[in-house]
Structures are given as structure tokens and as C-alpha cells.
Design a protein around this motif. Sequence first.
Motif, PDB file in Angstrom:
ATOM      1  N   MET A   1      -2.909  -0.065  -2.137  1.00 56.33           N
ATOM      2  CA  MET A   1      -3.665  -0.177  -1.027  1.00 56.33           C
ATOM      3  C   MET A   1      -4.081   1.127  -0.258  1.00 56.33           C
ATOM      4  N   ALA A   2      -3.084   1.971  -0.517  1.00 53.23           N
ATOM      5  CA  ALA A   2      -3.382   3.600   0.230  1.00 53.23           C
ATOM      6  C   ALA A   2      -4.561   4.338  -0.331  1.00 53.23           C
TER       7      ALA A   2
ATOM      8  N   TYR B   1      -7.543   1.609   4.843  1.00 54.22           N
ATOM      9  CA  TYR B   1      -6.028   1.371   4.913  1.00 54.22           C
ATOM     10  C   TYR B   1      -5.361   2.789   4.783  1.00 54.22           C
TER      11      TYR B   1
ATOM     12  N   CYS C   1      -2.791   8.193   1.075  1.00 58.26           N
ATOM     13  CA  CYS C   1      -2.828   8.367   2.512  1.00 58.26           C
ATOM     14  C   CYS C   1      -3.257   9.664   2.816  1.00 58.26           C
TER      15      CYS C   1
ATOM     16  N   TYR D   1      -5.864   4.707   7.866  1.00 53.15           N
ATOM     17  CA  TYR D   1      -4.843   4.231   9.174  1.00 53.15           C
ATOM     18  C   TYR D   1      -3.542   4.400   8.818  1.00 53.15           C
ATOM     19  N   LYS D   2      -2.861   4.181   7.794  1.00 52.84           N
ATOM     20  CA  LYS D   2      -1.451   4.423   7.606  1.00 52.84           C
ATOM     21  C   LYS D   2      -1.178   5.924   7.799  1.00 52.84           C
TER      22      LYS D   2
ATOM     23  N   GLN E   1       1.503  -1.917  -1.332  1.00 52.45           N
ATOM     24  CA  GLN E   1       1.162  -0.746  -0.575  1.00 52.45           C
ATOM     25  C   GLN E   1       0.746   0.516  -1.176  1.00 52.45           C
TER      26      GLN E   1
ATOM     27  N   HIS F   1       1.530   6.312  -2.863  1.00 53.58           N
ATOM     28  CA  HIS F   1       1.397   5.972  -1.566  1.00 53.58           C
ATOM     29  C   HIS F   1       0.740   7.116  -0.870  1.00 53.58           C
TER      30      HIS F   1
END
Length: 108
Positions: free
Chosen positions: A32-33, A38, A84, A41-42, A29, A80
Motif C-alpha cells: 500500500m505504501a 496512502y 512512503c 499520508y503515512k 502495508q 514500505h
Amino acid sequence: MNSITLPANYNILSCDEMTYTEGGVGVVQAVMAWFPLYGWYKAVSTIHDYRKANINSNWVENGMNALVVHAEKSSLNTIHDAGCSFWFAASCASIIGLVPNALIIFGS
């Protein structure tokens, strides 16, 4: 008799399970951030959920404080949350991204 007696509410958790109970993110995670779709979206979905749960409070200021608290829990959370936040800010930098962000955040 060789037995160990533990309290009825005693639980043994693995390191992976502790990640979920403490509100942390995993390595996947965190990495992916930093991928645009991704991470964006998160960020947008988390802001939407927080706003909806805290509708009667100063959700912008309190949300920023909650972000800092979450990021301080672990280095993976920091990675993360930074990813984001980056993609959310990048999407807000243009009018094209600002409109969908607002529609998602303020949608029901």
C-alpha cells in the motif's frame, strides 16, 4: 506428573505478533505504501508524529537516522519506507504539495 513450568513473564508470540512487537510492517502495508495517497499520508503523518515527539532535538537528522534503522529491520520495512519516501518526495517537488506537507508536519 507431565507438566511444563515456565517463568511468569514467558509469552509465546506468533509470527504476526512479532511483526508488531519488533516495529515491522506487514505485506499489505508494504504494498500500500506504493499507492500515492496512502504512501504520502503515512509519510507525512509519521514525520509529524516524530517531530512532535522529538521537538527539542535535531529532529530532521535524527528522523533520517530513525528511518534508516526502521528500514534495516526487514525487507518489508524497506519496501514500505521506500514507497512512503518516494511519494513524500514527489509531493514536495511541487509548490502545490509542499504547502500542505508543511502545514501537516508543523501543525499541532
